[in-house]
Design a protein around this motif. Structure first.
Motif, PDB file in Angstrom:
ATOM      1  N   MET A  73      11.869  -1.995   1.129  1.00 45.31           N
ATOM      2  CA  MET A  73      10.904  -1.907   0.035  1.00 45.31           C
ATOM      3  C   MET A  73       9.802  -2.947   0.225  1.00 45.31           C
ATOM      4  O   MET A  73      10.041  -4.028   0.739  1.00 45.31           O
ATOM      5  N   GLN A  74       8.619  -2.583  -0.236  1.00 46.47           N
ATOM      6  CA  GLN A  74       7.457  -3.450  -0.118  1.00 46.47           C
ATOM      7  C   GLN A  74       6.623  -3.323  -1.386  1.00 46.47           C
ATOM      8  O   GLN A  74       6.515  -2.232  -1.963  1.00 46.47           O
ATOM      9  N   THR A  75       6.047  -4.431  -1.809  1.00 51.27           N
ATOM     10  CA  THR A  75       5.109  -4.416  -2.932  1.00 51.27           C
ATOM     11  C   THR A  75       3.809  -5.047  -2.461  1.00 51.27           C
ATOM     12  O   THR A  75       3.819  -6.104  -1.837  1.00 51.27           O
ATOM     13  N   LYS A  76       2.706  -4.366  -2.749  1.00 58.83           N
ATOM     14  CA  LYS A  76       1.387  -4.868  -2.350  1.00 58.83           C
ATOM     15  C   LYS A  76       0.460  -4.930  -3.558  1.00 58.83           C
ATOM     16  O   LYS A  76       0.529  -4.085  -4.453  1.00 58.83           O
ATOM     17  N   ARG A  77      -0.406  -5.926  -3.514  1.00 58.22           N
ATOM     18  CA  ARG A  77      -1.529  -6.027  -4.450  1.00 58.22           C
ATOM     19  C   ARG A  77      -2.767  -5.689  -3.626  1.00 58.22           C
ATOM     20  O   ARG A  77      -3.020  -6.296  -2.586  1.00 58.22           O
ATOM     21  N   VAL A  78      -3.511  -4.697  -4.104  1.00 58.47           N
ATOM     22  CA  VAL A  78      -4.680  -4.223  -3.376  1.00 58.47           C
ATOM     23  C   VAL A  78      -5.889  -4.312  -4.304  1.00 58.47           C
ATOM     24  O   VAL A  78      -5.831  -3.866  -5.450  1.00 58.47           O
ATOM     25  N   ILE A  79      -6.961  -4.908  -3.798  1.00 58.67           N
ATOM     26  CA  ILE A  79      -8.208  -5.002  -4.551  1.00 58.67           C
ATOM     27  C   ILE A  79      -9.244  -4.103  -3.884  1.00 58.67           C
ATOM     28  O   ILE A  79      -9.502  -4.219  -2.686  1.00 58.67           O
ATOM     29  N   PHE A  80      -9.816  -3.211  -4.688  1.00 58.30           N
ATOM     30  CA  PHE A  80     -10.865  -2.308  -4.217  1.00 58.30           C
ATOM     31  C   PHE A  80     -12.204  -2.787  -4.766  1.00 58.30           C
ATOM     32  O   PHE A  80     -12.337  -2.996  -5.968  1.00 58.30           O
ATOM     33  N   GLU A  81     -13.181  -2.960  -3.870  1.00 58.16           N
ATOM     34  CA  GLU A  81     -14.526  -3.355  -4.263  1.00 58.16           C
ATOM     35  C   GLU A  81     -15.487  -2.217  -3.968  1.00 58.16           C
ATOM     36  O   GLU A  81     -15.267  -1.428  -3.061  1.00 58.16           O
ATOM     37  N   GLY A  82     -16.566  -2.179  -4.731  1.00 56.71           N
ATOM     38  CA  GLY A  82     -17.581  -1.149  -4.596  1.00 56.71           C
ATOM     39  C   GLY A  82     -17.905  -0.611  -5.972  1.00 56.71           C
ATOM     40  O   GLY A  82     -17.731  -1.286  -6.982  1.00 56.71           O
ATOM     41  N   LYS A  83     -18.363   0.624  -6.036  1.00 54.98           N
ATOM     42  CA  LYS A  83     -18.598   1.266  -7.337  1.00 54.98           C
ATOM     43  C   LYS A  83     -17.300   1.957  -7.734  1.00 54.98           C
ATOM     44  O   LYS A  83     -17.178   3.181  -7.667  1.00 54.98           O
TER      45      LYS A  83
END
Length: 91
Positions: free
Chosen positions: A1-11
């Motif tokens: 198992m894996q947990t990720k925090r992902v930040i998306f930039e843009g519009k």
């Protein structure tokens, strides 16, 4: 198992990004949350098997209806969050 925090930039706010993410999650064996941040980015927390998490993030960022709004994606592995249930939009 894996947990990720992902930040998306843009519009990525005001274009249905969170709803698209939640809808897309139905096709993957993942748990998580998605929310708008005050700085205009979107934060995704996603947990599941490594391959499933990677496929989900890739599909969202490269093949989804909102992918063209994304300018950059930042991923970091975080400790598992034991209270995740399903996939929800956090306001």
């Amino acid at each position: 198992m894996q947990t990720k925090r992902v930040i998306f930039e843009g519009k990525v706010q005001g274009v249905g990004f969170r709803y698209t993410t939640k809808d897309l999650a139905r096709g993957f064996d993942v748990l998580g949350t998605v929310r708008n941040l005050a700085d205009g980015t979107v934060e995704l927390i996603v947990s599941g098997e490594r391959a499933e998490v990677a496929d989900f993030i890739m599909t969202l960022s490269k093949e989804s209806a909102v992918s063209h709004h994304i300018k950059s994606v930042t991923e970091e592995e975080i400790d598992p969050l034991p209270d995740l249930k399903g996939f929800t939009i956090v306001s």
